[in-house]
Write an enzyme that holds these catalytic residues in place. Structure first.
Site, PDB file in Angstrom:
ATOM      1  N   HIS A   1      -1.772  -8.920   1.856  1.00 12.42           N
ATOM      2  CA  HIS A   1      -1.470  -7.649   2.543  1.00 12.42           C
ATOM      3  C   HIS A   1      -2.624  -7.352   3.509  1.00 12.42           C
ATOM      4  CE1 HIS A   1       0.254  -3.833   3.343  1.00 12.42           C
ATOM      5  NE2 HIS A   1      -0.189  -3.134   2.311  1.00 12.42           N
TER       6      HIS A   1
ATOM      7  N   SER B   1       0.831  -1.220   0.000  1.00 14.10           N
ATOM      8  CA  SER B   1       0.000   0.000   0.000  1.00 14.10           C
ATOM      9  C   SER B   1       0.863   1.266   0.000  1.00 14.10           C
ATOM     10  CB  SER B   1      -0.966  -0.003   1.183  1.00 14.10           C
ATOM     11  OG  SER B   1      -0.285  -0.223   2.394  1.00 14.10           O
TER      12      SER B   1
ATOM     13  N   ASP C   1      -1.791  -8.588  11.788  1.00 10.49           N
ATOM     14  CA  ASP C   1      -3.138  -9.087  11.502  1.00 10.49           C
ATOM     15  C   ASP C   1      -3.558 -10.272  12.366  1.00 10.49           C
ATOM     16  OD1 ASP C   1      -3.615  -7.237   9.451  1.00 10.49           O
ATOM     17  OD2 ASP C   1      -2.378  -8.413   8.098  1.00 10.49           O
TER      18      ASP C   1
ATOM     19  N   HIS D   1       6.326 -12.501   7.675  1.00 14.56           N
ATOM     20  CA  HIS D   1       6.490 -11.112   7.238  1.00 14.56           C
ATOM     21  C   HIS D   1       7.663 -11.015   6.272  1.00 14.56           C
ATOM     22  CE1 HIS D   1       6.726  -6.739   7.358  1.00 14.56           C
ATOM     23  NE2 HIS D   1       5.472  -6.801   7.753  1.00 14.56           N
TER      24      HIS D   1
ATOM     25  N   ARG E   1       3.248  -4.450  16.831  1.00 12.53           N
ATOM     26  CA  ARG E   1       1.845  -4.023  16.678  1.00 12.53           C
ATOM     27  C   ARG E   1       0.914  -5.149  17.123  1.00 12.53           C
ATOM     28  NH1 ARG E   1       1.956  -2.600  10.488  1.00 12.53           N
ATOM     29  NH2 ARG E   1       2.877  -4.680  10.547  1.00 12.53           N
TER      30      ARG E   1
HETATM   31  N1  HAX Z   1       1.930 -19.715   6.266  1.00 12.00           N
HETATM   32  C1  HAX Z   1       2.399 -20.617   5.379  1.00 12.00           C
HETATM   33  N2  HAX Z   1       3.461 -20.376   4.585  1.00 12.00           N
HETATM   34  C2  HAX Z   1       4.093 -19.214   4.745  1.00 12.00           C
HETATM   35  C3  HAX Z   1       3.681 -18.249   5.674  1.00 12.00           C
HETATM   36  C4  HAX Z   1       2.538 -18.533   6.458  1.00 12.00           C
HETATM   37  N3  HAX Z   1       2.041 -17.664   7.310  1.00 12.00           N
HETATM   38  N4  HAX Z   1       4.515 -17.185   5.595  1.00 12.00           N
HETATM   39  C5  HAX Z   1       5.412 -17.471   4.632  1.00 12.00           C
HETATM   40  N5  HAX Z   1       5.160 -18.704   4.111  1.00 12.00           N
HETATM   41  C6  HAX Z   1       5.820 -19.358   2.994  1.00 12.00           C
HETATM   42  C7  HAX Z   1       5.641 -18.488   1.754  1.00 12.00           C
HETATM   43  O1  HAX Z   1       4.364 -18.696   1.148  1.00 12.00           O
HETATM   44  C8  HAX Z   1       6.791 -18.935   0.900  1.00 12.00           C
HETATM   45  O2  HAX Z   1       6.441 -20.172   0.303  1.00 12.00           O
HETATM   46  P1  HAX Z   1       6.892 -20.532  -1.194  1.00 12.00           P
HETATM   47  O3  HAX Z   1       8.369 -20.553  -1.139  1.00 12.00           O
HETATM   48  O4  HAX Z   1       6.245 -21.856  -1.418  1.00 12.00           O
HETATM   49  O5  HAX Z   1       6.331 -19.430  -2.059  1.00 12.00           O
HETATM   50  C9  HAX Z   1       7.881 -19.205   1.940  1.00 12.00           C
HETATM   51  O6  HAX Z   1       7.216 -19.383   3.187  1.00 12.00           O
HETATM   52  C10 HAX Z   1       8.879 -18.073   2.071  1.00 12.00           C
HETATM   53  O7  HAX Z   1       8.182 -16.891   2.318  1.00 12.00           O
HETATM   54  P2  HAX Z   1       8.862 -15.689   3.133  1.00 12.00           P
HETATM   55  O8  HAX Z   1      10.065 -15.235   2.389  1.00 12.00           O
HETATM   56  O9  HAX Z   1       9.040 -16.060   4.560  1.00 12.00           O
HETATM   57  O10 HAX Z   1       7.707 -14.594   3.111  1.00 12.00           O
HETATM   58  P3  HAX Z   1       7.382 -13.578   1.938  1.00 12.00           P
HETATM   59  O11 HAX Z   1       8.227 -12.359   2.177  1.00 12.00           O
HETATM   60  O12 HAX Z   1       7.415 -14.193   0.609  1.00 12.00           O
HETATM   61  O13 HAX Z   1       5.854 -13.246   2.264  1.00 12.00           O
HETATM   62  C11 HAX Z   1       3.984 -12.774   3.629  1.00 12.00           C
HETATM   63  C12 HAX Z   1       5.473 -12.499   3.396  1.00 12.00           C
HETATM   64  C13 HAX Z   1       3.478 -11.842   4.725  1.00 12.00           C
HETATM   65  C14 HAX Z   1       3.201 -12.475   2.342  1.00 12.00           C
HETATM   66  C15 HAX Z   1       3.817 -14.264   4.038  1.00 12.00           C
HETATM   67  O14 HAX Z   1       4.473 -14.481   5.269  1.00 12.00           O
HETATM   68  C16 HAX Z   1       2.370 -14.689   4.147  1.00 12.00           C
HETATM   69  O15 HAX Z   1       1.775 -15.072   3.136  1.00 12.00           O
HETATM   70  N6  HAX Z   1       1.767 -14.651   5.390  1.00 12.00           N
HETATM   71  C17 HAX Z   1       0.375 -14.958   5.562  1.00 12.00           C
HETATM   72  C18 HAX Z   1      -0.495 -13.811   5.103  1.00 12.00           C
HETATM   73  C19 HAX Z   1      -0.359 -12.613   6.010  1.00 12.00           C
HETATM   74  O16 HAX Z   1      -0.391 -12.723   7.230  1.00 12.00           O
HETATM   75  N7  HAX Z   1      -0.220 -11.403   5.422  1.00 12.00           N
HETATM   76  C20 HAX Z   1      -0.170 -10.153   6.173  1.00 12.00           C
HETATM   77  C21 HAX Z   1       1.225  -9.594   6.305  1.00 12.00           C
HETATM   78  C22 HAX Z   1       1.262  -8.301   7.060  1.00 12.00           C
HETATM   79  C23 HAX Z   1       0.671  -7.248   6.227  1.00 12.00           C
HETATM   80  O17 HAX Z   1       1.166  -6.825   5.203  1.00 12.00           O
HETATM   81  N8  HAX Z   1      -0.479  -6.822   6.618  1.00 12.00           N
HETATM   82  O18 HAX Z   1      -1.129  -5.967   5.835  1.00 12.00           O
END
Ligand code: HAX
Length: 436
Positions: free
Chosen positions: A271, A241, A372, A317, A326
């Site tokens: 996000h 965002s 979240d 994250h 937070r």
């Molecule tokens: N559950 C399962 N798998 C997860 C995970 C979770 N909570 N968090 C990371 N992973 C996985 C990723 O999907 C990725 O898998 P692949 O290699 O198969 O693609 C792997 O672990 C490596 O990811 P990473 O490098 O640790 O994390 P990224 O930087 O790629 O992604 C995310 C960060 C926040 C998008 C990710 O941790 C996620 O999808 N979390 C769950 C959704 C979530 O809580 N989002 C909110 C984040 C905070 C925010 O922005 N709020 O607005």
């Protein structure tokens, strides 16, 4: 206006610093970019400039250099409340200093003067199909308000060094209107009401939001609203965002156009939509086990989620490598006020179990909770139970940080953003040339 005066006073020195970096030190290297970063979503490439906030991976967000506990401790509080005024936070983000009570109040007064929404916005929202997602409605309303942009109206007559003044006007107008628009969407969508919410100039931003939402425990929800907007305001500039706001704004699209775009990014499930997903997951657990499950049952359920090919929302994250402060601030709020609540107890158990599961799976770089993981449970407690509304709440908070960044980006003449792309073949050639 206080924010205008304070920014004006700071500007000459800031402009000198940026000029010196751009003119005298432009060739100094900050970082090297790897192939992994290019194919991996530009993760951690140091390429954005923001003085509003910074995320330390091992500590969490600092807003103008202050940690979340410091911010909550130092900012002037609302009368009769324990949480700071949202106007105090906006002052801190904009000016970089903790305001006095009067300074914080003058931001609140600015909002109160600007807190009106034109009729056509309500009409437009009313005319949308009932099933429209509240984030779509919210983004549409912001886009509709663009009609009122001072930045767009004055664009042709302004000199470049005046852009920030119009940007500040728009930012105050926009942030003043967002709680009204959000409360209207809430009452219209879930309660079929069409009355226009009224902002009471005697109340602060958080209290007004609680009043317009018509929740039953108005006092408790007022405090939550203040905390929620403060915690969700900014998380440095690389998240979807904030980065969207920055990118679109760099084309000199006004704050309304830029923020509507930012909201569309916030609406993504990885996000801002994660808060909706997260509460959904908690309730699924609660329903399946008829309450808070045993540790063993939760452990198995978390594994089932992962084995089903899903992420566990609220965990992980892109930058942070510790539990998000937070998350901690919201958990403390809940434990102080309603420790026996079933969802809060469940969120606490999830905090105990899920990091271990994610560690065992070995994929997520950060197995800890993010903002979240708990925010939806708090809303639920106060009776705001329509999950798909939660990202709208995030959007109100996020506007505070991204508009502060927008104002400063224009004040410092930040240029249009235009990184360079390569083809896959070019990357393969780079790899071949390096012989690795
Ligand atoms: N559950 C399962 N798998 C997860 C995970 C979770 N909570 N968090 C990371 N992973 C996985 C990723 O999907 C990725 O898998 P692949 O290699 O198969 O693609 C792997 O672990 C490596 O990811 P990473 O490098 O640790 O994390 P990224 O930087 O790629 O992604 C995310 C960060 C926040 C998008 C990710 O941790 C996620 O999808 N979390 C769950 C959704 C979530 O809580 N989002 C909110 C984040 C905070 C925010 O922005 N709020 O607005």
């Amino acid at each position: 206006m206080i924010l205008h005066e304070k920014i004006s006073a700071q500007l000459p020195a800031w402009r000198e610093r940026i000029k010196s970096l751009a003119k005298e030190h432009a060739e100094v290297k900050v970082d090297d970019v790897t192939v992994g970063q290019i194919v991996g979503g530009m993760r951690n490439i140091k390429s954005l400039l923001s003085d509003v906030s910074f995320v330390d991976p091992s500590e969490g967000i600092r807003l103008r250099g202050m940690s979340i506990p410091e911010v909550l401790q130092a900012l002037p509080r609302a009368r009769g409340g324990k949480m700071p005024l949202v106007g105090a936070l906006y002052y801190l983000l904009m000016i970089g200093e903790v305001p006095s009570n009067e300074e914080a109040q003058s931001v609140e007064d600015e909002w109160a003067q600007r807190a009106t929404v034109p009729d056509y916005v309500y009409k437009m929202l009313k005319s949308m199909p009932k099933e429209t997602h509240p984030m779509t409605l919210f983004s549409q309303a912001v886009l509709a308000l663009q009609n009122e942009s001072v930045f767009a109206a004055r664009y042709h007559e302004m000199k470049k060094d005046q852009y920030w003044e119009a940007a500040l006007e728009d930012s105050l107008d926009l942030t003043a209107k967002l709680p009204i628009v959000a409360a209207y969407i809430y009452r219209m969508k879930y309660f079929g009401e069409n009355a226009k919410p009224k902002y009471n100039p005697k109340l602060d931003y958080g209290a007004n939001f609680a009043k317009m939402m018509k929740v039953s425990d108005r006092k408790g929800y007022t405090e939550l609203a203040r905390l929620y907007f403060i915690l969700h305001s900014d998380h440095e500039s690389g998240n979807v965002s904030a980065h969207t706001m920055h990118l679109v704004g760099s084309a000199l699209s006004d704050p309304y156009l830029s923020f509507s775009a930012a909201l569309n990014g916030l609406a993504g499930p990885l996000h801002g939509l994660a808060n909706q997903e997260c509460l959904g997951w908690l309730i699924e657990v609660k329903d399946k086990f008829g309450g808070v499950p045993s540790r063993e049952d939760l452990y198995k359920f978390a594994w089932d989620t992962l084995n089903g090919g899903h992420v566990i929302p609220g965990y992980g994250h892109a930058v942070l490598r510790v539990p998000d402060p937070r998350f901690t601030a919201q958990m403390e709020f809940a434990k102080k006020r309603f420790p026996g609540d079933e969802l809060v107890r469940l969120a606490d158990l999830v905090f105990d179990v899920v990091p271990q599961v994610l560690k065992e799976q070995g994929k997520a770089k950060n197995p800890a909770p993010n903002v979240d993981a708990i925010s939806g449970a708090l809303q639920y407690y106060y009776g705001v139970r329509d999950f798909d509304f939660y990202t709208v709440l995030f959007g109100i908070g996020r506007a505070l940080g991204v508009t502060a960044n927008y104002v400063w980006a224009r004040a410092l003449g930040q240029p249009i953003e235009r990184p360079k792309s390569l083809t896959t073949k070019m990357l393969e050639e780079v790899v071949a040339q390096r012989g690795v």
